[in-house]
Design an enzyme around this catalytic site. Structure first.
Site, PDB file in Angstrom:
ATOM      1  N   GLU A 207      21.383  -5.967 -21.754  1.00  0.00           N
ATOM      2  CA  GLU A 207      21.801  -7.198 -22.456  1.00  0.00           C
ATOM      3  C   GLU A 207      20.712  -7.694 -23.413  1.00  0.00           C
ATOM      4  OE1 GLU A 207      24.296  -9.939 -20.523  1.00  0.00           O
ATOM      5  OE2 GLU A 207      24.739  -8.555 -18.882  1.00  0.00           O
TER       6      GLU A 207
ATOM      7  N   GLY B  93       0.827  -1.208   0.000  1.00  0.00           N
ATOM      8  CA  GLY B  93       0.000   0.000   0.000  1.00  0.00           C
ATOM      9  C   GLY B  93       0.860   1.256   0.000  1.00  0.00           C
TER      10      GLY B  93
HETATM   11  C1  LIG Z   1      22.213   0.482 -16.311  1.00  0.00           C
HETATM   12  C2  LIG Z   1      22.672  -0.016 -17.655  1.00  0.00           C
HETATM   13  C3  LIG Z   1      23.811  -0.819 -17.745  1.00  0.00           C
HETATM   14  C4  LIG Z   1      24.284  -1.240 -18.996  1.00  0.00           C
HETATM   15  N1  LIG Z   1      25.467  -1.947 -19.073  1.00  0.00           N
HETATM   16  C5  LIG Z   1      26.012  -2.180 -20.300  1.00  0.00           C
HETATM   17  C6  LIG Z   1      27.338  -2.741 -20.424  1.00  0.00           C
HETATM   18  O1  LIG Z   1      28.003  -3.068 -19.415  1.00  0.00           O
HETATM   19  N2  LIG Z   1      27.862  -2.900 -21.666  1.00  0.00           N
HETATM   20  C7  LIG Z   1      27.176  -2.551 -22.794  1.00  0.00           C
HETATM   21  O2  LIG Z   1      27.727  -2.700 -23.889  1.00  0.00           O
HETATM   22  N3  LIG Z   1      25.915  -2.036 -22.721  1.00  0.00           N
HETATM   23  C8  LIG Z   1      25.315  -1.842 -21.511  1.00  0.00           C
HETATM   24  N4  LIG Z   1      24.053  -1.286 -21.412  1.00  0.00           N
HETATM   25  C9  LIG Z   1      23.344  -0.933 -22.640  1.00  0.00           C
HETATM   26  C10 LIG Z   1      22.112  -1.817 -22.935  1.00  0.00           C
HETATM   27  O3  LIG Z   1      22.516  -3.098 -23.324  1.00  0.00           O
HETATM   28  C11 LIG Z   1      21.291  -1.072 -23.981  1.00  0.00           C
HETATM   29  O4  LIG Z   1      20.694   0.042 -23.335  1.00  0.00           O
HETATM   30  C12 LIG Z   1      20.215  -1.943 -24.606  1.00  0.00           C
HETATM   31  O5  LIG Z   1      20.796  -2.951 -25.407  1.00  0.00           O
HETATM   32  C13 LIG Z   1      19.215  -1.161 -25.454  1.00  0.00           C
HETATM   33  O6  LIG Z   1      19.855  -0.285 -26.336  1.00  0.00           O
HETATM   34  P1  LIG Z   1      19.385   1.266 -26.397  1.00  0.00           P
HETATM   35  O7  LIG Z   1      19.400   1.761 -24.989  1.00  0.00           O
HETATM   36  O8  LIG Z   1      20.228   1.976 -27.379  1.00  0.00           O
HETATM   37  O9  LIG Z   1      17.889   1.218 -26.871  1.00  0.00           O
HETATM   38  P2  LIG Z   1      17.371   1.170 -28.412  1.00  0.00           P
HETATM   39  O10 LIG Z   1      18.070   0.098 -29.149  1.00  0.00           O
HETATM   40  O11 LIG Z   1      17.392   2.538 -28.971  1.00  0.00           O
HETATM   41  O12 LIG Z   1      15.867   0.709 -28.196  1.00  0.00           O
HETATM   42  C14 LIG Z   1      14.809   1.597 -27.832  1.00  0.00           C
HETATM   43  C15 LIG Z   1      13.512   0.804 -27.888  1.00  0.00           C
HETATM   44  O13 LIG Z   1      13.268   0.359 -29.229  1.00  0.00           O
HETATM   45  C16 LIG Z   1      13.126  -1.049 -29.257  1.00  0.00           C
HETATM   46  N5  LIG Z   1      13.689  -1.579 -30.501  1.00  0.00           N
HETATM   47  C17 LIG Z   1      14.905  -1.357 -31.035  1.00  0.00           C
HETATM   48  N6  LIG Z   1      15.047  -2.028 -32.198  1.00  0.00           N
HETATM   49  C18 LIG Z   1      13.893  -2.704 -32.387  1.00  0.00           C
HETATM   50  C19 LIG Z   1      13.396  -3.605 -33.412  1.00  0.00           C
HETATM   51  N7  LIG Z   1      14.168  -3.965 -34.440  1.00  0.00           N
HETATM   52  N8  LIG Z   1      12.161  -4.104 -33.265  1.00  0.00           N
HETATM   53  C20 LIG Z   1      11.375  -3.765 -32.206  1.00  0.00           C
HETATM   54  N9  LIG Z   1      11.776  -2.934 -31.233  1.00  0.00           N
HETATM   55  C21 LIG Z   1      13.017  -2.423 -31.318  1.00  0.00           C
HETATM   56  C22 LIG Z   1      13.872  -1.541 -28.044  1.00  0.00           C
HETATM   57  O14 LIG Z   1      13.440  -2.845 -27.654  1.00  0.00           O
HETATM   58  C23 LIG Z   1      13.529  -0.465 -27.032  1.00  0.00           C
HETATM   59  O15 LIG Z   1      12.256  -0.711 -26.495  1.00  0.00           O
HETATM   60  C24 LIG Z   1      23.542  -0.908 -20.166  1.00  0.00           C
HETATM   61  C25 LIG Z   1      22.377  -0.138 -20.065  1.00  0.00           C
HETATM   62  C26 LIG Z   1      21.947   0.311 -18.850  1.00  0.00           C
HETATM   63  C27 LIG Z   1      20.707   1.181 -18.800  1.00  0.00           C
END
Ligand SMILES: Cc1cc2nc3c(=O)[nH]c(=O)nc-3n(C[C@H](O)[C@H](O)[C@H](O)COP(=O)(O)OP(=O)(O)OC[C@H]3O[C@@H](n4cnc5c(N)ncnc54)[C@H](O)[C@@H]3O)c2cc1C
Length: 379
Positions: A363, A339
């Site tokens: 990931e 709550g």
């Molecule tokens: C706290 C934190 C720790 C992290 N640690 C690491 C790390 O140690 N090393 C590392 O390399 N990265 C790391 N990341 C990065 C993480 O892996 C990425 O944020 C993630 O893969 C998504 O990429 P983006 O943020 O660019 O989102 P985008 O790829 O821009 O996606 C935005 C939205 O669009 C959707 N989308 C994108 N393409 C498609 C498609 N073809 N079809 C349907 N939907 C789609 C996605 O699912 C999401 O909902 C970390 C991120 C965070 C927030």
């Protein structure tokens, strides 16, 4: 089929449960407030021999299996997801590519210090314009005599402030597309390498998330990890294993939120009864317990397949997807059961709620997991 932990897995579970309760849980709320990184916890995990848990003994690892690794991530995340992600990224993103693709010399130089806990492991794949589409990497590496010159930037990289070396991906031949991406081991103190730690995050406040800037960073030719042009395939394989870690985090975090809710429901009285006597609350708790049980079985199965040397890509994606989505739902219901108190910091479930969201993003987002699964089953 055998659904019991082995003697070694049970021992590791007992050890890490006690450690998490006594050393990690007490400061978790305060670290969430201040963002202080729990360096001491990782020194202690190093002393316990857990920082290289699944890696070979010849590189100072613990030679344990992936289920044991999942158990450690789960138990840490049950009390503090920031500690859980730091450990999971250290092993499955920092250590794993070195273990999978490094030469013996690279493993001695770069994997062994991770296993002893000298510093943390990290993996730089994501870039401002290359997230889900990691093949869109723009960072470049150009061979100049005996050195690679690297230019570019990475974002959202876990642990880099506490890593002396990390693995990153860069384009070595743009004309070859995905086959023109390679992986490199880069010292974080190399001239031109800047690690920036100033993100303001929704949750996981005590985990280290950084931006990397590489400006004419020179590294020796031999710091190429594996073969030139294999970087894309290497990081896909690395992420398959990493998803078991994120799945395990989700199971642990959900378990922690569930336990707090169960306890609260047994103590909080309304209408002259404990909340746990109302069927509406009982059903929420039943769904939580059931979903956590399913998710745990999925994560352990993916880990088991990996340990057997069998294909586990689809199962790891399914486990990560299912576990992270039920974790978010469990944390939502945990706040609901508490709550108004659930909305307050004091009752901790709001920390779990905020921390859980990353598991549907990191990931590979939930959408990407569905793409991975669909690709496997529709091909
Ligand atoms: C706290 C934190 C720790 C992290 N640690 C690491 C790390 O140690 N090393 C590392 O390399 N990265 C790391 N990341 C990065 C993480 O892996 C990425 O944020 C993630 O893969 C998504 O990429 P983006 O943020 O660019 O989102 P985008 O790829 O821009 O996606 C935005 C939205 O669009 C959707 N989308 C994108 N393409 C498609 C498609 N073809 N079809 C349907 N939907 C789609 C996605 O699912 C999401 O909902 C970390 C991120 C965070 C927030």
């Amino acid at each position: 089929m055998w659904f019991e932990l082995t003697e070694e897995q049970s021992m590791i579970k007992k050890l890490i449960r006690e450690f998490a309760e006594s050393e990690v849980a007490p400061g978790a709320d305060e670290r969430d407030r201040t963002g202080e990184f729990p360096e001491e916890v990782f020194s202690q995990l190093g002393e316990l021999g857990l920082m290289g848990l699944p890696f070979p003994e010849q590189y100072e690892g613990g030679a344990a299996d992936t289920i044991s690794f999942a158990i450690v991530v789960e138990e840490l995340s049950r009390v503090c997801a920031s500690t859980g992600i730091t450990y999971s990224a250290h092993i499955s993103l920092g250590g794993a590519p070195l273990h999978l693709f490094g030469t013996d010399e690279q493993k001695r130089n770069y994997l062994s210090p991770l296993c002893t806990g000298e510093y943390l492991g990290a993996f730089g794949l994501t870039e401002p314009n290359a997230g889900s589409d990691a093949g869109g990497t723009r960072t470049t590496a150009i061979l100049d005599g005996d050195e690679w010159i690297i230019n570019g930037s990475k974002c959202f990289i876990t642990n880099a402030s506490y890593a002396k070396n990390l693995v990153i991906t860069a384009i070595t031949d743009r004309s070859k597309g995905m086959n023109g991406i390679s992986a490199f081991i880069v010292p974080t103190d190399a001239p031109g390498f800047t690690v920036i730690n100033n993100y303001e995050k929704l949750g996981l406040h005590a985990s280290n998330t950084t931006e990397l800037v590489l400006d004419n960073v020179r590294i020796p030719k031999e710091n190429l990890l594996g073969e030139e042009g294999r970087g894309y395939k290497q990081f896909l394989a690395t992420l398959d294993g990493g998803r078991i870690g994120i799945g395990a985090m989700a199971v642990g975090l959900a378990q922690g939120a569930y336990e707090k809710s169960l306890q609260y429901a047994k103590e909080r009285k309304q209408f002259g009864k404990n909340l746990a006597e109302f069927q509406a609350i009982q059903f929420k708790l039943a769904d939580m317990a059931m979903n956590i049980e399913v998710a745990r079985n999925m994560v352990y199965k993916a880990a088991w397949l990996k340990d057997q040397g069998k294909a586990f890509k689809t199962e790891a994606a399914m486990a990560k997807l299912f576990a992270s989505e039920i974790c978010m739902k469990v944390c939502d219901q945990a706040v609901q059961i508490h709550g108004g108190y659930g909305y307050m910091r004091e009752y901790q479930v709001e920390r779990f709620f905020r921390d859980a969201k990353l598991l549907e993003i990191g990931e590979g987002t939930s959408e990407v997991q569905r793409m991975v699964i669909a690709r496997q089953i529709c091909s």
